[in-house]
Design an enzyme around this catalytic site. Sequence first.
Site, mmCIF file in Angstrom:
data_model
loop_
_atom_site.group_PDB
_atom_site.id
_atom_site.type_symbol
_atom_site.label_atom_id
_atom_site.label_comp_id
_atom_site.label_asym_id
_atom_site.label_seq_id
_atom_site.Cartn_x
_atom_site.Cartn_y
_atom_site.Cartn_z
ATOM 1 N N LEU A 126 0.848 -1.186 0.000
ATOM 2 C CA LEU A 126 0.000 0.000 0.000
ATOM 3 C C LEU A 126 0.882 1.235 0.000
ATOM 4 C CD1 LEU A 126 -2.783 1.366 0.240
ATOM 5 C CD2 LEU A 126 -2.586 1.128 2.727
ATOM 6 N N VAL B 82 4.636 -1.206 3.108
ATOM 7 C CA VAL B 82 4.316 0.187 2.799
ATOM 8 C C VAL B 82 5.209 0.642 1.659
ATOM 9 C CG1 VAL B 82 4.260 2.538 3.676
ATOM 10 C CG2 VAL B 82 3.602 0.637 5.175
ATOM 11 N N LYS B 83 4.598 1.195 0.627
ATOM 12 C CA LYS B 83 5.356 1.645 -0.544
ATOM 13 C C LYS B 83 5.800 3.088 -0.342
ATOM 14 C CE LYS B 83 4.171 0.320 -4.751
ATOM 15 N NZ LYS B 83 3.368 0.091 -5.978
ATOM 16 N N ILE B 84 7.095 3.307 -0.488
ATOM 17 C CA ILE B 84 7.696 4.639 -0.369
ATOM 18 C C ILE B 84 8.501 4.903 -1.639
ATOM 19 C CG2 ILE B 84 9.323 6.069 0.929
ATOM 20 C CD1 ILE B 84 8.636 4.437 3.414
#
Length: 368
Positions: free
Chosen positions: A108, A139-141
Amino acid sequence: MSNALHDLSQAGVSVWLDDISRERLRSGNLAELISTRNVVGVTSNPTIFDKALAEGDAYDQQVHELAVRGVTVEEAVRMITAYDIRWAADTLRPVYDSTDRVDGRVSLEVDPRLANDTERTTAEAKALWWLVDRPNLMVKIPATAAGLPAITQALGHGISVNVTLIFSLERYRQVMDAFLEGMELARTNGHDLSRIQSVASFFVSRVDAEVDKRLKEIGTDEALGLLGRAALANARLAHQAHEEVFSSSEWKALEEHGAKPQRPLWASTGVKDPSYEDTMYVSQLVTRDTVNTMPQATLDAVADHGEITGNTVLGTYEQAHADFAALENAGVNLTDVFAVLENEGVDKFVKSWESFLGAVSDQLGKLA
């Protein structure tokens, strides 16, 4: 149907689906893909959510309830996306458990509008980790200059991270450095390193799209002879860099404390030029301990007629270096290519996010 997806898995490539929707979840389609298509992970992005909301009525009940509660559009978006991500994570939980927490992952993305703000990106990553509350979340960064320290900080808090929008080798090396620093920070903070996973999403087809455009503008025989060569060369050199970093003494020290390596993930693997083989960014990037996240059309193409012929990365580095040199000699400024692609990547996700916000706002008004 071919056995290509099975063969790909046997070759050490994890097959992830680059798509998610409420309809895919409630129909059982994701569970079916896990069972029949060797899918062991899911990635999402703002474009995917924007498209999912526009199709069918799967979100109507939740949006109505959110409207009745009078929540803000921003809160509604997070409730909608977190719901899908939790559902997908629960569907993939058996894979997560059976692969010793390596696969079974669902990604996400942080709000892409924060791509140039380290502090807010870090805070958003922590908030999403808490909100979804599933151990198999990633978590997408984005791998922007401001995103790099956020990656380190998120990992240091014990958050599994999917680093997205990587285009250049230089930026990829910075991403791996950020990963090593983050894992060292996590160790210092007392986290179990074996529970923290990371992938580095190296974008593929967009590189060929941009470089091929420039080669056609140059128009010489030399330039036209290099069409379709840049993306695979770039990805293969990224893998060479990965091998160097994850054989270093710095990595070995972390590995002794239970850390698992950050895997290269081949993203943007749907072919954009119809003259190219539609499975080329899968069949030509086969090597162990990597991930290939595919849109549905590419997954179907590989299942239908893909051919996996063993490792197609090892032994290619010399040719990849030669291809890069030839591109520069032909007049392609690769540094500029990668800068353009990173900026465009962030801009596209911001536009999709804003479109998603607008669509949710409209739905809140209609379904109140």
